[in-house]
Design a protein around this motif. Structure first.
Motif, PDB file in Angstrom:
ATOM      1  N   TYR A 136      57.475  62.323 -58.171  1.00 45.45           N
ATOM      2  CA  TYR A 136      57.115  60.835 -57.964  1.00 45.45           C
ATOM      3  C   TYR A 136      57.833  59.973 -58.728  1.00 45.45           C
ATOM      4  O   TYR A 136      57.320  58.652 -58.636  1.00 45.45           O
ATOM      5  N   VAL A 137      58.660  60.231 -59.548  1.00 50.69           N
ATOM      6  CA  VAL A 137      59.258  59.340 -60.650  1.00 50.69           C
ATOM      7  C   VAL A 137      60.639  59.622 -60.887  1.00 50.69           C
ATOM      8  O   VAL A 137      60.950  60.981 -61.216  1.00 50.69           O
ATOM      9  N   LYS A 138      61.782  58.617 -60.853  1.00 52.69           N
ATOM     10  CA  LYS A 138      62.896  59.315 -61.222  1.00 52.69           C
ATOM     11  C   LYS A 138      63.403  59.476 -62.762  1.00 52.69           C
ATOM     12  O   LYS A 138      64.209  60.139 -62.723  1.00 52.69           O
ATOM     13  N   ASP A 139      62.582  58.957 -63.579  1.00 54.41           N
ATOM     14  CA  ASP A 139      62.989  59.194 -65.050  1.00 54.41           C
ATOM     15  C   ASP A 139      62.188  60.587 -65.242  1.00 54.41           C
ATOM     16  O   ASP A 139      61.268  61.143 -64.769  1.00 54.41           O
ATOM     17  N   THR A 140      62.856  61.149 -66.506  1.00 48.15           N
ATOM     18  CA  THR A 140      62.480  62.385 -67.079  1.00 48.15           C
ATOM     19  C   THR A 140      61.283  61.978 -68.149  1.00 48.15           C
ATOM     20  O   THR A 140      61.868  61.595 -69.255  1.00 48.15           O
ATOM     21  N   ILE A 141      60.015  62.294 -67.897  1.00 48.02           N
ATOM     22  CA  ILE A 141      59.276  62.115 -69.137  1.00 48.02           C
ATOM     23  C   ILE A 141      58.857  63.424 -69.816  1.00 48.02           C
ATOM     24  O   ILE A 141      58.453  64.332 -69.538  1.00 48.02           O
ATOM     25  N   SER A 142      58.903  63.006 -71.064  1.00 50.96           N
ATOM     26  CA  SER A 142      58.865  64.108 -72.076  1.00 50.96           C
ATOM     27  C   SER A 142      57.429  63.788 -73.076  1.00 50.96           C
ATOM     28  O   SER A 142      57.528  62.717 -73.602  1.00 50.96           O
ATOM     29  N   GLY A 143      56.780  64.791 -73.296  1.00 51.28           N
ATOM     30  CA  GLY A 143      55.451  64.650 -73.676  1.00 51.28           C
ATOM     31  C   GLY A 143      54.847  65.629 -74.681  1.00 51.28           C
ATOM     32  O   GLY A 143      53.525  66.064 -74.796  1.00 51.28           O
ATOM     33  N   PRO A 144      55.701  66.262 -75.444  1.00 50.15           N
ATOM     34  CA  PRO A 144      55.183  67.553 -75.957  1.00 50.15           C
ATOM     35  C   PRO A 144      54.450  67.256 -77.260  1.00 50.15           C
ATOM     36  O   PRO A 144      53.618  67.906 -77.620  1.00 50.15           O
ATOM     37  N   ASN A 145      54.439  66.077 -77.712  1.00 47.46           N
ATOM     38  CA  ASN A 145      53.697  65.767 -78.862  1.00 47.46           C
ATOM     39  C   ASN A 145      52.626  64.828 -78.731  1.00 47.46           C
ATOM     40  O   ASN A 145      51.950  64.030 -79.477  1.00 47.46           O
ATOM     41  N   LEU A 187      52.715  54.281 -62.242  1.00 55.14           N
ATOM     42  CA  LEU A 187      52.884  55.285 -61.132  1.00 55.14           C
ATOM     43  C   LEU A 187      51.931  54.769 -59.973  1.00 55.14           C
ATOM     44  O   LEU A 187      52.411  54.303 -58.767  1.00 55.14           O
ATOM     45  N   GLU A 188      50.746  54.567 -60.229  1.00 50.65           N
ATOM     46  CA  GLU A 188      49.573  54.225 -59.316  1.00 50.65           C
ATOM     47  C   GLU A 188      49.826  52.790 -58.819  1.00 50.65           C
ATOM     48  O   GLU A 188      49.730  52.261 -57.598  1.00 50.65           O
ATOM     49  N   ALA A 189      50.135  52.049 -59.900  1.00 48.45           N
ATOM     50  CA  ALA A 189      50.399  50.356 -59.459  1.00 48.45           C
ATOM     51  C   ALA A 189      51.438  50.263 -58.638  1.00 48.45           C
ATOM     52  O   ALA A 189      51.372  49.407 -57.592  1.00 48.45           O
ATOM     53  N   ALA A 190      52.617  51.022 -58.534  1.00 49.37           N
ATOM     54  CA  ALA A 190      53.672  51.033 -57.748  1.00 49.37           C
ATOM     55  C   ALA A 190      53.369  51.388 -56.651  1.00 49.37           C
ATOM     56  O   ALA A 190      53.955  50.974 -55.455  1.00 49.37           O
ATOM     57  N   THR A 214      60.806  54.240 -63.244  1.00 47.80           N
ATOM     58  CA  THR A 214      61.327  53.902 -61.743  1.00 47.80           C
ATOM     59  C   THR A 214      60.678  54.977 -60.746  1.00 47.80           C
ATOM     60  O   THR A 214      60.743  55.951 -60.954  1.00 47.80           O
ATOM     61  N   PRO A 215      59.633  54.447 -59.952  1.00 46.25           N
ATOM     62  CA  PRO A 215      59.182  55.377 -59.020  1.00 46.25           C
ATOM     63  C   PRO A 215      59.871  56.089 -57.961  1.00 46.25           C
ATOM     64  O   PRO A 215      60.848  55.591 -57.548  1.00 46.25           O
ATOM     65  N   ASN A 216      59.685  57.329 -57.530  1.00 45.55           N
ATOM     66  CA  ASN A 216      60.270  57.780 -56.308  1.00 45.55           C
ATOM     67  C   ASN A 216      59.481  58.075 -55.104  1.00 45.55           C
ATOM     68  O   ASN A 216      58.712  59.374 -55.365  1.00 45.55           O
ATOM     69  N   PHE A 217      59.278  57.460 -54.352  1.00 48.99           N
ATOM     70  CA  PHE A 217      58.245  57.517 -53.189  1.00 48.99           C
ATOM     71  C   PHE A 217      58.830  58.009 -51.963  1.00 48.99           C
ATOM     72  O   PHE A 217      58.315  58.069 -50.750  1.00 48.99           O
ATOM     73  N   ASP A 218      60.030  58.663 -52.065  1.00 43.85           N
ATOM     74  CA  ASP A 218      60.882  59.030 -50.703  1.00 43.85           C
ATOM     75  C   ASP A 218      60.168  59.955 -49.939  1.00 43.85           C
ATOM     76  O   ASP A 218      60.312  60.144 -48.510  1.00 43.85           O
ATOM     77  N   SER A 219      59.213  60.849 -50.535  1.00 52.07           N
ATOM     78  CA  SER A 219      58.547  61.846 -49.532  1.00 52.07           C
ATOM     79  C   SER A 219      57.327  61.369 -49.019  1.00 52.07           C
ATOM     80  O   SER A 219      56.809  61.935 -48.164  1.00 52.07           O
ATOM     81  N   ILE A 220      57.075  59.996 -49.254  1.00 58.17           N
ATOM     82  CA  ILE A 220      55.854  59.476 -48.574  1.00 58.17           C
ATOM     83  C   ILE A 220      56.167  58.751 -47.448  1.00 58.17           C
ATOM     84  O   ILE A 220      57.113  57.711 -47.559  1.00 58.17           O
ATOM     85  N   ASP A 221      55.735  58.520 -46.310  1.00 60.05           N
ATOM     86  CA  ASP A 221      56.025  57.983 -45.077  1.00 60.05           C
ATOM     87  C   ASP A 221      55.004  56.797 -45.120  1.00 60.05           C
ATOM     88  O   ASP A 221      53.887  57.049 -44.710  1.00 60.05           O
ATOM     89  N   PHE A 222      55.287  55.822 -45.885  1.00 63.87           N
ATOM     90  CA  PHE A 222      54.156  54.723 -45.685  1.00 63.87           C
ATOM     91  C   PHE A 222      53.823  53.949 -44.732  1.00 63.87           C
ATOM     92  O   PHE A 222      52.968  53.298 -44.346  1.00 63.87           O
ATOM     93  N   THR A 223      54.523  54.305 -43.271  1.00 57.45           N
ATOM     94  CA  THR A 223      53.997  53.743 -41.996  1.00 57.45           C
ATOM     95  C   THR A 223      52.837  54.599 -41.479  1.00 57.45           C
ATOM     96  O   THR A 223      52.218  54.084 -40.370  1.00 57.45           O
TER      97      THR A 223
END
Length: 239
Positions: free
Chosen positions: A227-236, A79-82, A130-139
């Motif tokens: 900020y990411v389009k994928d659903t990340i699961s980390g219960p374990n 996420l940070e690299a993207a 796949t990142p989702n940065f739609d909420s960030i105005d990069f300008t």
């Protein structure tokens, strides 16, 4: 400006292994992480074949145990690299040369971190997110630096919160090396936003004992899910 430290590997064999997996130029800019790659790749390769391989369902499953923790870190570094790659590709209005140099250095660090985890995890690694940065105005400078502050502060708190879950001491050492770099990033971003102030270590991130925040993986994943389009699961993770 962020400084880089070149490191020497313990043997030619270790260096050969590193350079065959990740671009050597980036590792020489990695603030001391390169020397750990040989150890972590070997340790990851020694895991039992019965360990679950993350990312095989509809959601991206980080996995369990130390592998889950490493995949958790890998997801955040992706996420940070993207984010910083986009920042440099489309500079905000009025970006100075000094700011571009700092942000480029941070981008290069995050790319090293991302590629490091991918190489170390090998076939245990989750897929590319796949990142989702739609909420960030990069300008806009304020929007970009505000997002950078969020990502860096979150990254530091994430590593701090996951540290207690790590069982392998080599992985814990690695996490300590990376979180220190992330904290440097967080400080310089805060200084860009509010120069020459005490905000580089503000009381919103440092407690009364002078300690950084430590936040559990479940809370971090909830905080970054927008900020990411994928659903990340980390219960374990760490179990």
């Amino acid at each position: 400006m962020i400084k880089h430290t070149n490191t020497k590997h313990s043997s030619g064999e270790a260096e050969g292994e590193i350079t065959s997996v990740v671009n050597r130029r980036l590792f020489l800019r990695s603030a001391g992480l390169a020397t750990s790659l040989g150890t972590i790749v070997i340790a990851a390769g020694c895991k039992d074949d019965d360990d679950p391989i993350p990312g095989t369902g509809d959601a991206v499953d980080l996995g369990s145990g130390d592998i889950g923790v490493l995949n958790y870190a890998y997801a955040l570094e992706q996420l940070e690299a993207a984010f910083y790659t986009q920042v440099i590709q489309t500079p905000y209005n009025g970006m100075t040369d000094a700011e571009k140099t700092i942000l480029t250095d941070i981008r290069d660090h995050e790319i090293v971190h991302r590629d490091f985890f991918k190489a170390a995890l090998a076939d245990k690694a989750i897929k590319g997110l796949t990142p989702n940065f739609d909420s960030i105005d990069f300008t806009k400078r304020d929007a970009v630096l505000g997002a950078a502050k969020l990502f860096e502060d979150t990254g530091v708190a994430a590593y701090n919160g996951a540290g207690k879950l790590i069982k392998n001491p080599n992985y814990l050492l690695l996490a300590g090396k990376i979180v220190s770099v992330e904290a440097r990033h967080a400080s310089v971003i805060r200084d860009l936003i509010n120069p020459k102030s005490a905000d580089f270590a503000g009381d919103d991130i440092i407690d009364m004992n002078g300690m950084d925040k430590a936040i559990a993986p479940a809370d971090i994943l909830m905080a970054v899910k927008g900020y990411v389009k994928d659903t990340i699961s980390g219960p374990n993770v760490g179990k």
